[in-house]
Scaffold this motif. Structure first.
Motif, PDB file in Angstrom:
ATOM      1  N   MET A   1     -72.848 -10.375 -93.818  1.00 31.53           N
ATOM      2  CA  MET A   1     -72.173 -11.198 -94.803  1.00 31.53           C
ATOM      3  C   MET A   1     -71.223 -12.140 -94.060  1.00 31.53           C
ATOM      4  N   PRO A   2     -71.213 -13.419 -94.404  1.00 33.25           N
ATOM      5  CA  PRO A   2     -70.312 -14.356 -93.732  1.00 33.25           C
ATOM      6  C   PRO A   2     -68.858 -14.113 -94.125  1.00 33.25           C
ATOM      7  N   GLN A   3     -67.982 -14.540 -93.240  1.00 32.83           N
ATOM      8  CA  GLN A   3     -66.545 -14.480 -93.518  1.00 32.83           C
ATOM      9  C   GLN A   3     -65.996 -15.892 -93.489  1.00 32.83           C
ATOM     10  N   LEU A   4     -65.128 -16.222 -94.417  1.00 33.67           N
ATOM     11  CA  LEU A   4     -64.483 -17.525 -94.461  1.00 33.67           C
ATOM     12  C   LEU A   4     -63.093 -17.380 -93.868  1.00 33.67           C
ATOM     13  N   CYS A   5     -62.747 -18.255 -92.936  1.00 29.49           N
ATOM     14  CA  CYS A   5     -61.462 -18.181 -92.256  1.00 29.49           C
ATOM     15  C   CYS A   5     -60.915 -19.594 -92.114  1.00 29.49           C
ATOM     16  N   ALA A   6     -59.672 -19.795 -92.480  1.00 28.07           N
ATOM     17  CA  ALA A   6     -59.046 -21.105 -92.308  1.00 28.07           C
ATOM     18  C   ALA A   6     -58.831 -21.384 -90.825  1.00 28.07           C
ATOM     19  N   TYR A   7     -58.958 -22.656 -90.442  1.00 33.52           N
ATOM     20  CA  TYR A   7     -58.698 -23.096 -89.072  1.00 33.52           C
ATOM     21  C   TYR A   7     -57.731 -24.270 -89.173  1.00 33.52           C
TER      22      TYR A   7
END
Length: 142
Positions: free
Chosen positions: A1-7
């Protein structure tokens, strides 16, 4: 499952910002790699060698990545994005909001809303916009 992370992008103060966020958010700064530490590849101007190419902050509930803008890339600030935090307890939201607000600008002081016991918005001293919620309320159908 993908993970969303702010950059997040910074203009030379990424290391300071990420150390501050690690402290305020009770997270661990797992990586702080400078442009000068990159493996063989593109040459880095000496004045950019100590700037951060990649930072990685980890918390049990989220992760945050960041870096200073690469050499030759103009920095135009962070626009059109806001980091949102939600805490089960109002006291935690107040503590984090007040810490992030130091040296920054509060757009909306903490106060009660229909979705949370407290909510406020600010831009911290590094230019990152934050929305902080505490004590979320049930938002089901009426």
């Amino acid at each position: 499952m993908p993970q969303l992370c702010a950059y997040l992008s910074f203009n030379g103060d990424c290391a300071e910002a990420m150390a501050f966020y690690a402290k305020v958010l009770d997270a661990k700064l797992e990586a702080l790699i400078t442009f000068g530490q990159m493996p063989d590849g593109e040459p880095v101007p000496p004045e950019h060698a100590d700037k951060i190419m990649h930072a990685y902050l980890v918390h049990p509930d989220f992760a945050l990545m960041a870096g200073d803008t690469p050499p030759g890339v103009p920095f135009d600030g962070m626009k059109g994005v806001m980091m949102a935090l939600t805490y089960p307890e109002v006291a935690d939201a107040e503590r984090v909001f007040n810490a992030l607000a130091q040296g920054g600008t509060v757009q909306m002081p903490l106060g009660a809303t229909f979705w949370a016991d407290t909510f406020g918005m600010l831009t911290d001293r590094f230019g990152t916009a934050w929305a902080v919620n505490g004590g979320p309320k049930e938002m089901g159908p009426k």
